[in-house]
Design a protein around this motif. Structure first.
Motif, PDB file in Angstrom:
ATOM      1  N   ASP A 107       4.050  -8.055  -3.591  1.00 43.30           N
ATOM      2  CA  ASP A 107       3.103  -6.964  -3.378  1.00 43.30           C
ATOM      3  C   ASP A 107       1.904  -7.465  -2.580  1.00 43.30           C
ATOM      4  N   ALA A 125       4.016   2.095 -13.238  1.00 42.26           N
ATOM      5  CA  ALA A 125       4.780   0.902 -12.877  1.00 42.26           C
ATOM      6  C   ALA A 125       5.094   0.079 -14.124  1.00 42.26           C
ATOM      7  N   ASN A 185       0.800  -1.229   0.000  1.00 40.58           N
ATOM      8  CA  ASN A 185       0.000   0.000   0.000  1.00 40.58           C
ATOM      9  C   ASN A 185       0.831   1.277   0.000  1.00 40.58           C
ATOM     10  N   ARG A 227       1.985   2.720  -3.270  1.00 39.38           N
ATOM     11  CA  ARG A 227       2.185   2.723  -4.720  1.00 39.38           C
ATOM     12  C   ARG A 227       3.027   3.916  -5.168  1.00 39.38           C
ATOM     13  N   SER A 275      -0.614  -0.166 -12.159  1.00 35.75           N
ATOM     14  CA  SER A 275      -0.327   1.238 -12.434  1.00 35.75           C
ATOM     15  C   SER A 275       0.348   1.386 -13.795  1.00 35.75           C
ATOM     16  N   SER A 332      -0.398  -5.197  -1.479  1.00 39.03           N
ATOM     17  CA  SER A 332      -1.265  -4.032  -1.499  1.00 39.03           C
ATOM     18  C   SER A 332      -2.715  -4.413  -1.772  1.00 39.03           C
ATOM     19  N   ALA A 345       0.038  -3.017  -7.345  1.00 41.80           N
ATOM     20  CA  ALA A 345       0.810  -1.904  -7.896  1.00 41.80           C
ATOM     21  C   ALA A 345       1.127  -2.110  -9.374  1.00 41.80           C
TER      22      ALA A 345
END
Length: 280
Positions: A38, A50, A12, A14, A47, A40, A44
């Protein structure tokens, strides 16, 4: 197989992770595989930024591997998971809030190759403290000659070396160095950006002790580094070339606390007896 596996746990954060990936994308040493664990809420890797950084890393000869993990068992378990995925001779444990200058990984690799020790770290400066100069905390103990095994016990004067790794102390301590000069210095431990010899790390058990710790542990890397220093030695470098984003931690319990029995150093005596007994 890459020369370095970059082992990157994240949870969490990002926006911060993106700056970390950008730093990796610009490294002069590009024979690397980035392995992201990850946990999260929203992966991520979804994204667009990313993905863009992943494309840059791949275009420069590296690779990126994503693992989205829903079960939260703590940062020590995350590190164990990542180590079990590694195949490279060297592994860089990198926190998800670190920006690296382009030369950092190359210098870490060259130093670890030359010293054949257990680990080499590059501790990040927090530049919100750039104007807070603390000479009393900027004591640097350079290694004269090769890095050697040493015993650093909690509560000893050597343990106080950790004070160099506060605020922007490493940034200030490197201020008088010549361009290109590298100082290898003695540590109590290093956080956030550490290159390990993978085989040596496995020889002291890696992070397999995670099941002996509660959900919110602390000091897991301090423990393994203490063992590695006893057997092989360890060091850090100045300048470090790394910078902390100084975002709020996501590995502590709500409220920023840890479990009262969560300090991994409680395992130190039994781990020393098992993996790094004194020479007779």
């Amino acid at each position: 197989m890459a020369a370095v596996d970059v082992l990157l746990p994240t949870y969490n954060r990002r926006e911060s992770l993106l700056t970390t990936l950008a730093g990796l994308a610009g490294q002069s040493f590009s024979d690397l595989r980035v392995v992201v664990a990850d946990q999260s809420t929203e992966p991520a890797e979804d994204s667009p930024v990313a993905r863009a950084m992943e494309r840059v890393i791949r275009a420069r000869g590296g690779s990126v591997e994503w693992h989205h993990r829903e079960t939260l068992l703590g940062i020590a378990e995350q590190r164990d998971f990542l180590l079990n995925k590694a195949t490279a001779p060297y592994v860089l444990y990198l926190d998800d809030d670190i920006f690296m200058e382009p030369w950092v990984l190359e210098r870490l690799v060259r130093t670890l190759e030359a010293e054949a020790c257990g680990f080499v770290g590059a501790f990040p400066a927090g530049l919100t403290f750039a104007g807070d100069v603390r000479p009393e905390q900027q004591v640097v103990e350079p290694w004269e000659g090769p890095v050697r095994p040493e015993v650093v016990e909690p509560g000893t004067p050597e343990w106080e070396r950790w004070n160099l790794h506060r605020a922007a102390n490493v940034y200030h301590a490197a201020g008088g160095l010549r361009d290109g000069e590298i100082v290898r210095y003695k540590v109590a431990w290093v956080a956030a950006c550490i290159l390990y010899d993978r085989e040596k790390l496995l020889e002291v058990g890696g992070f397999s002790f995670w099941e002996s710790l509660p959900r919110y542990p602390r000091g897991e890397e301090i423990l393994v580094q203490n063992l590695l220093m006893r057997r092989y030695g360890g060091c850090a470098i100045l300048p470090s070339g790394t910078y902390s984003n100084q975002v709020e931690t996501t590995v502590a319990a709500p409220g920023g606390t840890v479990d009262e029995d969560g300090d991994a150093l409680k395992l130190l005596p039994e781990m020393v007896a098992r993996y790094a007994p004194p020479a007779t």
